[in-house]
Enzyme design. Structure first.
Site, PDB file in Angstrom:
ATOM      1  N   SER A  63       0.830  -1.194   0.000  1.00  0.00           N
ATOM      2  CA  SER A  63       0.000   0.000   0.000  1.00  0.00           C
ATOM      3  C   SER A  63       0.866   1.245   0.000  1.00  0.00           C
ATOM      4  O   SER A  63       1.772   1.385   0.824  1.00  0.00           O
ATOM      5  CB  SER A  63      -0.906   0.018   1.235  1.00  0.00           C
ATOM      6  OG  SER A  63      -1.519   1.273   1.388  1.00  0.00           O
ATOM      7  N   LYS A  64       0.572   2.148  -0.933  1.00  0.00           N
ATOM      8  CA  LYS A  64       1.280   3.423  -0.975  1.00  0.00           C
ATOM      9  C   LYS A  64       1.036   4.207   0.308  1.00  0.00           C
ATOM     10  O   LYS A  64       1.935   4.864   0.833  1.00  0.00           O
ATOM     11  CB  LYS A  64       0.797   4.216  -2.198  1.00  0.00           C
ATOM     12  CG  LYS A  64       1.456   5.566  -2.373  1.00  0.00           C
ATOM     13  CD  LYS A  64       1.226   6.130  -3.764  1.00  0.00           C
ATOM     14  CE  LYS A  64      -0.216   6.424  -4.041  1.00  0.00           C
ATOM     15  NZ  LYS A  64      -0.418   7.090  -5.360  1.00  0.00           N
ATOM     16  N   ARG A  65      -0.171   4.089   0.855  1.00  0.00           N
ATOM     17  CA  ARG A  65      -0.508   4.841   2.071  1.00  0.00           C
ATOM     18  C   ARG A  65       0.225   4.305   3.289  1.00  0.00           C
ATOM     19  O   ARG A  65       0.410   5.011   4.270  1.00  0.00           O
ATOM     20  CB  ARG A  65      -2.022   4.803   2.293  1.00  0.00           C
ATOM     21  CG  ARG A  65      -2.794   5.568   1.230  1.00  0.00           C
ATOM     22  CD  ARG A  65      -4.279   5.597   1.485  1.00  0.00           C
ATOM     23  NE  ARG A  65      -4.976   6.307   0.431  1.00  0.00           N
ATOM     24  CZ  ARG A  65      -6.278   6.523   0.403  1.00  0.00           C
ATOM     25  NH1 ARG A  65      -7.034   6.060   1.394  1.00  0.00           N
ATOM     26  NH2 ARG A  65      -6.842   7.170  -0.589  1.00  0.00           N
TER      27      ARG A  65
END
Length: 484
Positions: A252-254
């Site tokens: 996940s980029k987040r």
């Protein structure tokens, strides 16, 4: 029919490896069939837009060779290719959809929507819009419009029945209409939501195949109902499974998981990274693990895409990167390795070309290099216990003995030629009735102050040259004598 695929990233930061895989598969699908690959920038979420992110996208696609045929920077027959420049199109299409009966205006306030959701939550019901504004009379709608009340445009979902579609990877999927919410298509600020804009754009840009993550499988019936309401033919869908960090959690980029630029800055080669990403959920039907981009174009087919999630194994990527490094020419490796070497080695006398021949065999990622060569600039402080090596049966005492044997021989050794140095030390060991490994180990420690180095003692001597090698050897003898 000419195949047309698209990559439609949001400019919200650096490109995550999952996004790059989507771009790669869409590009491969188009190029393997002689089709076109379109870049579209989906910037309708203005709040999350990051300055410079569009340039990141351009640079990464160019860097990896995933060149697009149409896009914001290249133009094309179906532009503009940036969604924020297409707002009049979405407005026109939303009004047309309302006329066709596939959508309606919703004037509900945020407070009313919160109240509805709270009641549904307490009742244990699915939280979704209750359809209040669907039942407004034409007179009520006009009255609200005349009063300039803000509104969104919602999709009118069927109340019963189901939608079935065929996915190229997952096969037939059916979703009951009763589970669907009346999605917002146009927001009060005049911007479309992803759910509306991607359908309108895919149709108008004549996209034939949509490649995207499997998380959109459950939403696809909503999109197909829009196509149906407009009287359009949906594209073919190619949903690809998630890239996982481990068996339970996806990348996940987040969550700060690595993006393309992170890996390049760590010292991975772009060719190895793209090769590895291609294998995250696809195989060519054979045992090959190394593919150039042209190899991938030749081998790629939708049939090779797996339904199962792929776990991102950085150790496997390191191994593959090492394979790519070892296949480089000596000149190409030195070109990419020397900047990493120079972060810690300022000396101009060290033989960097020879050092690179040693490093190339022992390097998996370029960021390992500084730690491997930091002793070249200045020998670190080290304990004389480093001369102890159980397998070679050496210790500080016979380490000193070894260095005193080597000192006069190396001092007299001319020319300072690596190819002749090793045989000379082997003969020196025979004459002095000592294991050659003891001499070589002691020389390695004396020159580096480390147990692990890119090469053995004679390799290090070749890198340093005679003057620096003898200075370090003499210093090591002094160090050992003081410890006695």
């Amino acid at each position: 029919m000419t195949i047309r695929t698209r990559f439609a990233p949001s400019p919200t930061g650096q490109m995550h490896v999952g996004n790059l895989r989507t771009a790669l598969y869409a590009w491969l699908l188009a190029k393997s069939q002689g089709g076109a690959f379109i870049l579209r920038i989906e910037d309708t979420d203005q709040a999350r837009k990051v300055e410079g992110a569009v340039d990141f996208i351009y640079n990464i696609l160019a860097d990896t060779g995933l060149t697009h045929d149409e896009g914001p920077d290249k133009g094309g027959e179906y532009g503009p290719y940036t969604q924020s420049e297409r707002l009049p199109i979405y407005k026109e299409m939303s009004e047309k959809l309302i006329e066709l009966g596939g959508a309606y205006r919703c004037f509900c306030t945020p407070e009313r929507l919160d109240s509805v959701r709270e009641v549904q939550k307490e009742a244990g019901e699915q939280q979704k819009y209750d359809g209040h504004c669907l039942h407004l009379s034409p007179e009520e709608i006009q009255k609200n419009l005349d009063a300039n009340l803000p509104f969104v445009v919602r999709q009118k979902m069927p109340l019963d029945g189901a939608t079935t579609f065929d996915d190229e990877v997952f096969g037939e999927i059916t979703i009951e209409h009763s589970t669907l919410d009346d999605l917002i298509l146009m927001k009060t600020d005049g911007f479309p939501t992803y759910n509306f804009a991607n359908v309108v754009d895919d149709h108008l840009m004549k996209i034939t195949h949509v490649v995207r993550g499997s998380e959109y499988l459950i939403s696809t019936p909503k999109y197909n109902l829009l196509y149906q309401a407009f009287g359009w033919t949906p594209p073919k869908y190619v949903h690809v499974s998630a890239v996982m960090r481990d068996a339970k959690k996806k990348l996940s980029k987040r969550d700060g998981d690595a993006n393309y630029r992170d890996f390049i800055e760590k010292g991975y080669l772009k060719e190895a990274l793209l090769n590895y990403i291609a294998l995250l959920g696809w195989n060519a039907g054979d045992d090959r693990e190394k593919f150039t981009l042209s190899d991938l174009v030749e081998a790629f087919s939708i049939a090779g895409i797996s339904k199962s999630p792929a776990i991102f194994d950085e150790q496997k990527l390191r191994w593959l990167n090492g394979e790519y490094i070892r296949e480089l020419s000596a000149e190409a490796f030195q070109k990419i390795a020397e900047p990493w070497i120079r972060t810690v080695v300022k000396s101009k006398t060290a033989d960097v070309a020879y050092l690179c021949t040693l490093l190339q065999k022992r390097t998996e990622i370029l960021s390992e290099i500084p730690e491997k060569v930091d002793f070249i600039e200045e020998i670190p402080e080290y304990s004389v216990e480093l001369y102890t090596h159980k397998k070679m049966k050496t210790n500080p005492e016979n380490g000193l003995q070894s260095l005193k044997i080597l000192q006069p021989a190396l001092e007299a050794f001319e020319p300072w030629d690596h190819a002749e140095m090793y045989p000379m030390i082997v003969k020196l060991a025979e004459v002095n009735d000592i294991n050659k490994k003891k001499l070589l180990w002691s020389l390695r420690v004396a020159l580096s102050g480390k147990a692990l180095t890119p090469g053995g003692g004679t390799d290090l001597a070749a890198i340093f040259g005679k003057s620096e090698s003898m200075r370090r050897l003499n210093s090591a003898i002094d160090k050992l004598e003081k410890e006695e």
